[in-house]
Design an enzyme around this catalytic site. Structure first.
Site, PDB file in Angstrom:
ATOM      1  N   ASN A  70      -9.060  -1.116   2.263  1.00 18.65           N
ATOM      2  CA  ASN A  70      -9.531  -0.316   3.438  1.00 18.65           C
ATOM      3  C   ASN A  70     -10.671   0.444   3.447  1.00 18.65           C
ATOM      4  OD1 ASN A  70      -8.654   1.360   5.908  1.00 18.65           O
ATOM      5  ND2 ASN A  70      -6.894  -0.050   5.716  1.00 18.65           N
ATOM      6  N   ARG A  71     -10.795   1.775   3.835  1.00 16.50           N
ATOM      7  CA  ARG A  71     -11.973   2.506   4.088  1.00 16.50           C
ATOM      8  C   ARG A  71     -12.295   3.578   3.099  1.00 16.50           C
ATOM      9  NH1 ARG A  71      -9.173   1.564   8.597  1.00 16.50           N
ATOM     10  NH2 ARG A  71     -10.463   0.691  10.634  1.00 16.50           N
ATOM     11  N   HIS A 168      -4.769  -8.437   2.823  1.00 20.10           N
ATOM     12  CA  HIS A 168      -4.529  -8.070   4.125  1.00 20.10           C
ATOM     13  C   HIS A 168      -3.876  -9.255   4.686  1.00 20.10           C
ATOM     14  CE1 HIS A 168      -5.581  -7.164   8.399  1.00 20.10           C
ATOM     15  NE2 HIS A 168      -6.569  -5.945   7.944  1.00 20.10           N
ATOM     16  N   ASP A 217      -0.872   0.275  13.480  1.00 24.14           N
ATOM     17  CA  ASP A 217      -2.063   0.158  12.737  1.00 24.14           C
ATOM     18  C   ASP A 217      -1.916   1.551  11.674  1.00 24.14           C
ATOM     19  OD1 ASP A 217      -4.475  -0.162  10.796  1.00 24.14           O
ATOM     20  OD2 ASP A 217      -5.727   0.332  12.510  1.00 24.14           O
ATOM     21  N   GLU A 266       0.151  -5.267   4.437  1.00 25.23           N
ATOM     22  CA  GLU A 266      -0.802  -5.207   3.706  1.00 25.23           C
ATOM     23  C   GLU A 266      -0.368  -3.978   2.519  1.00 25.23           C
ATOM     24  OE1 GLU A 266      -4.539  -3.903   5.669  1.00 25.23           O
ATOM     25  OE2 GLU A 266      -3.609  -4.411   7.553  1.00 25.23           O
TER      26      GLU A 266
END
Length: 305
Positions: A70-71, A168, A217, A266
């Protein structure tokens, strides 16, 4: 059985037993782009129609490997007093999904032994600088109706590094006829850009809920053990259970607008943006590997039909 085949002109590995058949492309992230339930002949994953489709949308095909997951907010974090910058590849602001999901991996072992079919691949990282000398060994094993995923991360370099890994995984999901279950103990509050604020709110596990027209999400904290996501199709009778070991402390669940025929449970060892969060490693799941150390994490997918 193990075969070397072509997928849209790209070298691929097909592995199968009496229950399952997988297709992996080592040269593109070691991604398992197909998993077929041989009892019904049905595909279980979102499989790309072509190699171009895979490269255009690598996150929503098969089982992409995220290192780190992820981020990373603004693509920047500080570790041991040094500021590190990761490439900005999401909304012109953040780094997302790491450095291995679209890279070539080397096939290091293929074998069939005592009924277990094994494919092993490895990648050695040179970039970014903080991961110079890092390696990941990925092992997939078909054992009956179970696909086991094992990842071993090793620090072959001279400096420690922080790390996390995730998948993912994109499952086909018939919203009209399917239910979804998830073990979770709380939910992370997120900004509009899906960055955790650091706060969590309590939440009960999901138990056979409908995801029809229910866009997700969202990020959740997992239990200390016994974590799984379960997808059950009432029409076909097929149940897919995605289990993790205790290393995977978080889930992100993504399903687009809830009407697109897929769901991505995920599993993450560390939460989104853990590198920048002022919280304990016990909460975020962020790990540090010292030179010469390695760590192994495990998940598995079981199919009952």
């Amino acid at each position: 059985m193990i075969k070397h085949v072509l997928f849209d002109g790209k070298e691929a590995i097909q592995a199968s037993n009496d229950y399952l058949q997988l297709l992996m492309i080592p040269s593109f992230g070691s991604n398992v782009i197909s998993l077929i339930d041989k009892k019904t002949g049905k595909e279980l994953l979102v499989k790309p129609d072509s190699f171009a489709a895979l490269t255009e949308n690598p996150m929503l095909n098969g089982i992409p490997v995220l290192f780190p997951p992820n981020r990373i907010e603004n693509g920047t974090f500080i570790f041991n007093g040094i500021t590190h910058h990761f490439p900005i590849n999401e909304i012109d602001k953040h780094h997302i999904h790491g450095f291995v999901y679209d890279q070539p991996w080397q096939v290091t072992n293929e074998k069939e032994e005592q009924g277990v079919v094994t494919i092993q691949t490895m990648i050695q990282l040179d970039q970014p600088a903080i991961y110079k000398g890092a390696s990941i060994q990925l092992t997939y094993e078909l054992d009956g109706a179970v696909l086991r995923q094992t990842a071993t991360v090793k620090n072959n370099g001279d400096e420690p590094f922080p790390w996390g890994i995730g998948y993912h995984t994109s499952f086909l999901f018939d919203e009209k006829h399917s239910s979804f279950s998830l073990t979770k103990k709380s939910q992370w509050l997120l900004t509009d850009e899906a960055i955790p604020t650091g706060e969590q709110v309590p939440g009960e596990p999901m138990k056979e809920i409908s995801l029809q027209a229910m866009p997700l999400d969202d990020a959740y904290a997992a239990f200390d053990e016994g974590n799984e996501a379960v997808m059950h199709n009432r029409e076909t009778g097929c149940t897919v259970t995605y289990r993790t070991d205790s290393s995977f402390k978080h889930w992100v669940i993504y399903n687009g607008n809830g009407k697109e025929g897929f769901v991505c449970p995920e599993p993450y060892t560390c939460i989104t943006n853990a590198f920048n969060m002022n919280l304990s490693p016990e909460e975020t799941g962020l790990r540090i590997l010292m030179p010469g150390e390695e760590d192994t994490v495990r998940t598995e997918i079981e199919v009952i039909s």
